[in-house]
Design an enzyme around this catalytic site. Sequence first.
Site, PDB file in Angstrom:
ATOM      1  N   THR A 125       0.845  -1.188   0.000  1.00  0.00           N
ATOM      2  CA  THR A 125       0.000   0.000   0.000  1.00  0.00           C
ATOM      3  C   THR A 125       0.884   1.243   0.000  1.00  0.00           C
ATOM      4  O   THR A 125       1.985   1.223   0.533  1.00  0.00           O
ATOM      5  CB  THR A 125      -0.853  -0.070   1.277  1.00  0.00           C
ATOM      6  OG1 THR A 125      -1.776  -1.127   1.106  1.00  0.00           O
ATOM      7  CG2 THR A 125      -1.563   1.207   1.584  1.00  0.00           C
ATOM      8  N   ASP A 156      -8.830  -0.880   5.813  1.00  0.00           N
ATOM      9  CA  ASP A 156      -8.756   0.336   6.636  1.00  0.00           C
ATOM     10  C   ASP A 156      -8.451   1.592   5.828  1.00  0.00           C
ATOM     11  O   ASP A 156      -8.737   2.714   6.264  1.00  0.00           O
ATOM     12  CB  ASP A 156      -7.650   0.172   7.694  1.00  0.00           C
ATOM     13  CG  ASP A 156      -6.289  -0.087   7.038  1.00  0.00           C
ATOM     14  OD1 ASP A 156      -6.209  -0.970   6.152  1.00  0.00           O
ATOM     15  OD2 ASP A 156      -5.309   0.595   7.393  1.00  0.00           O
TER      16      ASP A 156
HETATM   17  N1  ASP Z   1      -4.274  -1.946   4.668  1.00  0.00           N
HETATM   18  C1  ASP Z   1      -4.577  -2.523   3.381  1.00  0.00           C
HETATM   19  C2  ASP Z   1      -5.881  -3.273   3.478  1.00  0.00           C
HETATM   20  O1  ASP Z   1      -6.114  -3.951   4.457  1.00  0.00           O
HETATM   21  C3  ASP Z   1      -3.532  -3.450   2.860  1.00  0.00           C
HETATM   22  C4  ASP Z   1      -2.094  -3.005   2.960  1.00  0.00           C
HETATM   23  O2  ASP Z   1      -1.797  -2.026   3.616  1.00  0.00           O
HETATM   24  O3  ASP Z   1      -1.214  -3.658   2.358  1.00  0.00           O
HETATM   25  O4  ASP Z   1      -6.628  -3.240   2.535  1.00  0.00           O
END
Ligand code: ASP
Length: 259
Positions: A125, A156
């Site tokens: 992300t 999130d």
């Molecule tokens: N936080 C992101 C989600 O749960 C994934 C990530 O940060 O890699 O969609």
Amino acid sequence: MDAVEVAVKTLEDNPLFNAGKGSVFTHEGNHEMDASIMCGETKMAGAVAGVSGIKNPVQLARLVMEKTEHVMLSGTGAIAFAKKQGIAIEADEYFFDEFRYNQLLSIRDSEKVQLDHAQTKKMGTVGAVAMDMHGNLAAATSTGGMTNKRYGRIGDTPIIGAGTWADNQTCAISCTGHGEYFIREVVAHHIHCLMLYKNMSLADACHEVLFNKLSKDKGEGGLIAVDAQGIVVLDFNSDGMYRAFITDKQEIVCSIYGD
Ligand code: ASP
């Protein structure tokens, strides 16, 4: 606001990261992206959830903030709004990446939903936080979510207070990690509250939430943050997190694993 939007947009265009062009695949073989942005001066925020075909979801999140009375738009409604705003829409081929597709194939027949950080290549992300010359804070985050996610799962990232937060009184935060844990601990706002109500420093508040809350629940991830004095904290409980920051003296600091 421009700095965080431009930084996140640039990372969304890079296939190495799990956002925009490099987004991971859903169980159905699509891409459903989430993004958000928040202004610490006005507390205005915008977010999009589960959007497909949008080249730069962070740009759409900013338009939600600036051009609507809402905070979050999702799915087909968000795409209709994007078309009305005339922002770039891309066909499925634009988002195809063989490495990402193989990630999906390796777990598609299972119930597993995979965090990008769990991979040997620590892509993930993308997010940015910034303080401008007037002391205004901003944060933005964008993601393709988790490989093999289904049923319209949202993490999130587009949830203001969980994956993204900015308030000039305390800090700006952008999170990455296993979204369900970040939602349950309302991570970014939790840190803001520890600073505001308990006078904790940004570093202590981040440590408290990452290690005494998330780690205990086995929630993996990290965050980038800057406080109202311009102090930067880049912390994580995972093996590594690609991260970098630039100071007002133009010094660039870049790292992947623990220091
Ligand atoms: N936080 C992101 C989600 O749960 C994934 C990530 O940060 O890699 O969609």
